[in-house]
Motif scaffolding. Structure first.
Motif, PDB file in Angstrom:
ATOM      1  N   PHE A   1       0.749  -0.994   0.019  1.00  0.00           N
ATOM      2  CA  PHE A   1      -0.152  -0.023  -0.027  1.00  0.00           C
ATOM      3  C   PHE A   1       0.693   1.003   0.028  1.00  0.00           C
ATOM      4  CE2 PHE A   1      -2.496  -3.374   1.993  1.00  0.00           C
ATOM      5  CZ  PHE A   1      -3.725  -3.161   1.107  1.00  0.00           C
ATOM      6  N   PHE A   2       2.233   1.219   0.421  1.00  0.00           N
ATOM      7  CA  PHE A   2       2.879   2.380   0.562  1.00  0.00           C
ATOM      8  C   PHE A   2       4.130   2.342  -0.490  1.00  0.00           C
ATOM      9  CE2 PHE A   2       1.246   0.864   4.698  1.00  0.00           C
ATOM     10  CZ  PHE A   2       0.203   2.244   4.856  1.00  0.00           C
TER      11      PHE A   2
ATOM     12  N   SER B   1       4.353  13.289  -2.916  1.00  0.00           N
ATOM     13  CA  SER B   1       3.418  12.680  -3.436  1.00  0.00           C
ATOM     14  C   SER B   1       2.938  13.414  -4.897  1.00  0.00           C
ATOM     15  CB  SER B   1       2.280  12.624  -2.562  1.00  0.00           C
ATOM     16  OG  SER B   1       1.737  13.906  -2.242  1.00  0.00           O
TER      17      SER B   1
ATOM     18  N   TRP C   1     -13.561   8.445  -7.434  1.00  0.00           N
ATOM     19  CA  TRP C   1     -12.576   8.418  -6.326  1.00  0.00           C
ATOM     20  C   TRP C   1     -12.933   7.774  -5.065  1.00  0.00           C
ATOM     21  CZ3 TRP C   1      -8.760  11.711  -3.380  1.00  0.00           C
ATOM     22  CH2 TRP C   1      -7.596  11.396  -3.881  1.00  0.00           C
TER      23      TRP C   1
ATOM     24  N   ARG D   1     -13.808   4.044  -4.877  1.00  0.00           N
ATOM     25  CA  ARG D   1     -12.380   3.573  -4.946  1.00  0.00           C
ATOM     26  C   ARG D   1     -12.081   3.422  -3.343  1.00  0.00           C
ATOM     27  NH1 ARG D   1      -8.318   5.048  -9.659  1.00  0.00           N
ATOM     28  NH2 ARG D   1      -9.831   5.483 -11.041  1.00  0.00           N
TER      29      ARG D   1
ATOM     30  N   LEU E   1       0.050  -0.460  13.035  1.00  0.00           N
ATOM     31  CA  LEU E   1       0.040   1.226  12.828  1.00  0.00           C
ATOM     32  C   LEU E   1      -0.055   1.617  11.421  1.00  0.00           C
ATOM     33  CD1 LEU E   1       2.929   2.067  15.408  1.00  0.00           C
ATOM     34  CD2 LEU E   1       0.594   2.300  15.602  1.00  0.00           C
ATOM     35  N   THR E   2       0.638   0.920  10.667  1.00  0.00           N
ATOM     36  CA  THR E   2       0.526   1.385   9.298  1.00  0.00           C
ATOM     37  C   THR E   2      -0.867   0.809   8.514  1.00  0.00           C
ATOM     38  OG1 THR E   2       1.256  -1.148   8.192  1.00  0.00           O
ATOM     39  CG2 THR E   2       3.047   0.592   8.661  1.00  0.00           C
TER      40      THR E   2
ATOM     41  N   TYR F   1      -3.043   3.812   9.786  1.00  0.00           N
ATOM     42  CA  TYR F   1      -2.859   4.842   8.581  1.00  0.00           C
ATOM     43  C   TYR F   1      -3.529   4.715   7.385  1.00  0.00           C
ATOM     44  CZ  TYR F   1      -0.560   8.511   5.945  1.00  0.00           C
ATOM     45  OH  TYR F   1      -0.285   9.551   5.509  1.00  0.00           O
TER      46      TYR F   1
ATOM     47  N   ARG G   1      -7.340   5.229   8.142  1.00  0.00           N
ATOM     48  CA  ARG G   1      -7.415   6.555   8.079  1.00  0.00           C
ATOM     49  C   ARG G   1      -7.497   7.553   6.803  1.00  0.00           C
ATOM     50  NH1 ARG G   1      -6.545   9.048  13.735  1.00  0.00           N
ATOM     51  NH2 ARG G   1      -6.439   7.405  15.325  1.00  0.00           N
ATOM     52  N   HIS G   2      -6.652   7.321   6.123  1.00  0.00           N
ATOM     53  CA  HIS G   2      -6.175   8.027   4.724  1.00  0.00           C
ATOM     54  C   HIS G   2      -7.677   7.863   3.910  1.00  0.00           C
ATOM     55  CE1 HIS G   2      -4.062   9.899   1.555  1.00  0.00           C
ATOM     56  NE2 HIS G   2      -4.772   8.897   0.746  1.00  0.00           N
TER      57      HIS G   2
ATOM     58  N   MET H   1     -10.378   9.591   5.174  1.00  0.00           N
ATOM     59  CA  MET H   1     -10.336  11.005   4.965  1.00  0.00           C
ATOM     60  C   MET H   1     -10.954  11.460   3.617  1.00  0.00           C
ATOM     61  SD  MET H   1      -8.096  13.324   3.570  1.00  0.00           S
ATOM     62  CE  MET H   1      -6.553  12.595   3.323  1.00  0.00           C
ATOM     63  N   VAL H   2     -10.419  10.465   2.797  1.00  0.00           N
ATOM     64  CA  VAL H   2     -10.538  10.931   1.282  1.00  0.00           C
ATOM     65  C   VAL H   2     -12.055  10.717   1.054  1.00  0.00           C
ATOM     66  CG1 VAL H   2     -10.417   9.928  -1.234  1.00  0.00           C
ATOM     67  CG2 VAL H   2      -8.293  10.112   0.266  1.00  0.00           C
TER      68      VAL H   2
ATOM     69  N   GLU I   1     -14.471  11.239   3.149  1.00  0.00           N
ATOM     70  CA  GLU I   1     -15.173  12.294   3.487  1.00  0.00           C
ATOM     71  C   GLU I   1     -14.925  13.826   3.100  1.00  0.00           C
ATOM     72  OE1 GLU I   1     -13.634  12.471   7.713  1.00  0.00           O
ATOM     73  OE2 GLU I   1     -14.303  10.738   7.988  1.00  0.00           O
ATOM     74  N   TRP I   2     -13.588  14.030   2.157  1.00  0.00           N
ATOM     75  CA  TRP I   2     -13.385  15.211   1.384  1.00  0.00           C
ATOM     76  C   TRP I   2     -14.262  14.856   0.369  1.00  0.00           C
ATOM     77  CZ3 TRP I   2     -11.440  15.065  -3.668  1.00  0.00           C
ATOM     78  CH2 TRP I   2     -11.297  16.461  -4.013  1.00  0.00           C
TER      79      TRP I   2
ATOM     80  N   SER J   1       1.495   6.005  -4.194  1.00  0.00           N
ATOM     81  CA  SER J   1       2.298   6.930  -3.048  1.00  0.00           C
ATOM     82  C   SER J   1       3.276   5.975  -2.476  1.00  0.00           C
ATOM     83  CB  SER J   1       1.274   7.107  -2.134  1.00  0.00           C
ATOM     84  OG  SER J   1       0.851   6.045  -1.358  1.00  0.00           O
TER      85      SER J   1
ATOM     86  N   HIS K   1       5.741   5.585   0.127  1.00  0.00           N
ATOM     87  CA  HIS K   1       5.652   6.269   1.481  1.00  0.00           C
ATOM     88  C   HIS K   1       6.759   5.884   2.456  1.00  0.00           C
ATOM     89  CE1 HIS K   1       3.291   8.860   4.086  1.00  0.00           C
ATOM     90  NE2 HIS K   1       2.344   8.621   3.420  1.00  0.00           N
TER      91      HIS K   1
ATOM     92  N   MET L   1       6.221   5.053   6.240  1.00  0.00           N
ATOM     93  CA  MET L   1       5.286   4.204   6.372  1.00  0.00           C
ATOM     94  C   MET L   1       6.372   2.649   6.433  1.00  0.00           C
ATOM     95  SD  MET L   1       2.505   4.564   7.601  1.00  0.00           S
ATOM     96  CE  MET L   1       2.321   6.168   8.099  1.00  0.00           C
TER      97      MET L   1
ATOM     98  N   TYR M   1      -8.314  19.671   0.798  1.00  0.00           N
ATOM     99  CA  TYR M   1      -7.651  18.187   0.741  1.00  0.00           C
ATOM    100  C   TYR M   1      -6.292  18.190   1.419  1.00  0.00           C
ATOM    101  CZ  TYR M   1      -6.036  13.761  -0.651  1.00  0.00           C
ATOM    102  OH  TYR M   1      -5.514  12.500  -0.436  1.00  0.00           O
TER     103      TYR M   1
ATOM    104  N   ARG N   1      -6.872  18.585   5.364  1.00  0.00           N
ATOM    105  CA  ARG N   1      -7.578  17.489   6.040  1.00  0.00           C
ATOM    106  C   ARG N   1      -6.306  16.457   5.728  1.00  0.00           C
ATOM    107  NH1 ARG N   1     -13.550  16.294   5.165  1.00  0.00           N
ATOM    108  NH2 ARG N   1     -14.398  18.157   4.757  1.00  0.00           N
TER     109      ARG N   1
ATOM    110  N   MET O   1      -5.004  14.788   9.356  1.00  0.00           N
ATOM    111  CA  MET O   1      -5.246  13.364   9.565  1.00  0.00           C
ATOM    112  C   MET O   1      -3.972  12.643  10.033  1.00  0.00           C
ATOM    113  SD  MET O   1      -4.370  10.290   8.079  1.00  0.00           S
ATOM    114  CE  MET O   1      -4.264  10.599   6.205  1.00  0.00           C
TER     115      MET O   1
ATOM    116  N   TRP P   1      -3.143  10.607  13.389  1.00  0.00           N
ATOM    117  CA  TRP P   1      -2.664   9.398  13.273  1.00  0.00           C
ATOM    118  C   TRP P   1      -1.343   9.457  14.588  1.00  0.00           C
ATOM    119  CZ3 TRP P   1       2.346   7.842  11.746  1.00  0.00           C
ATOM    120  CH2 TRP P   1       2.465   6.310  11.875  1.00  0.00           C
TER     121      TRP P   1
END
Lengths: 189, 189
Positions: free
Chosen positions: A31-32, A92, A118, A121, A155-156, A159, A162-163, A166-167, A169-170, B92, B94, B97, B159, B162, B166, B170
């Motif tokens: 994912f990272f 990014s 988006w 997804r 922890l990852t 993260y 949460r990410h 957040m997206v 919600e945005w 991304s 990261h 991470m 964005y 936010r 976030m 975290w």
DNA sequence: TTGCTCATGTAACAGGTTACATGATTAA
DNA sequence: TTAATCATGTAACCTGTTACATGAGCAA
């Protein structure tokens, strides 16, 4: 440069071949970060020539031989050195945000379409973080696990979740705003 | 490939030289994308040879001549085509991470240090989004603005804010968890 | 018999960064 | 007089992706 260090970290759990490392990426940090096989093979060669890795060839019947890499002392030191180093600010490159930035040039309908995509997804991602991923980490954890490892992986995972949240919600807010703009008032000069 | 399209978008507001485009990046989309001058010059050449741009040379006294690029019809079409296209899932990479993922190998103190750093940086970012950035966008907006543009820029701004918030949240949670782990119980096998 | 998994890689290309090169103007 | 700003770029290098190449075993 950082892929070699990610590889050091993965090999440190357990020696591995390039092919296996590709699979471990998929199960853990993908994912990272992700990497293709050619790049992994190339990196392994470089790391070996730097003395970070040692190599054992395992012959197999009816299958190609395996090249199993392990960390050398120097590799372990390099990994720890890198892990202690303060991280670079990760750049990014965010294609969608560019499209949002230029959204007035494409029109709000096109823009809203992208944002809906988006949102979908990332909602799917949230679901995945809640269901699929924990079991994946567990399975992977079973190979080498210590409680400390599982903690860090968690922890990852948190993260990522949460990410994605957040997206979503945005996106919701942005779609509302666009609707308001379309109905509420003239949006030209 | 997407830098050329970001350039198309910026030039579409107003014709520009490579040097100016670098500055515009800094003032606008640089939270989501950035580019060095060599890359911009290289891209402009490619875009010109594709017929997306036309070029006017402005001679100046005592300064190097300017090469001012504008969109051609074909450039405008390409921009709209790209803006309408569904965006690729942005990868991304990261670094932090990865360091968190391998946090058990470096130790929780090192890990907590990284996370504190990161928290500080993102808190500073939140502040910036609240104070510096709006005025930046306003100033930039003054050049070309329509209400629709300002609206879209505001969305990317939101964005960014936010996202930074976030991250701070975290980090706070992660630091609490690490503390709990250190005090609460043995964290080995 | 079609396609997936295991297992290795090479070659070419695309994209991004860093270092190098030039040179005038202007503000501290 | 030192450094920043304006303005152009080239060359080399590092990283990452895509296409190509090989070949056995196994499941549908």
């Amino acid at each position: 440069m950082s892929l070699p260090h990610a590889l050091l970290g993965l090999i440190n759990y357990k020696p591995a071949t390039g092919y296996e490392l590709k699979a471990r990426f998929k199960q853990s940090v993908h994912f990272f970060w992700n990497a293709g096989l050619p790049q992994i093979y190339r990196s392994l060669n470089e790391m070996k020539s730097k003395g970070w890795l040692s190599l054992t060839v395992q012959h197999q019947d009816g299958r190609p031989s395996k090249k199993v890499y392990s960390l050398t002392q120097s590799g372990r030191e390099e990994l720890l050195r890198w892990l202690s180093e303060p991280g670079e600010i990760s750049e990014s490159r965010h294609q969608l945000m560019i499209k949002v930035f230029f959204g007035n040039q494409s029109g709000t309908d096109v823009l809203a379409g992208h944002i809906k995509d988006w949102r979908d997804r990332h909602l799917a991602l949230v679901r995945m973080y809640e269901t699929d991923v924990p079991s994946l980490l567990e399975r992977y954890g079973a190979l080498v696990s210590s409680r400390g490892d599982a903690f860090c992986w968690g922890l990852t995972l948190d993260y990522g979740k949460r990410h994605a949240e957040m997206v979503v919600e945005w996106c919701d807010q942005a779609l509302k705003d666009i609707e308001g703009l379309q109905q509420g008032g003239a949006a030209s000069k």
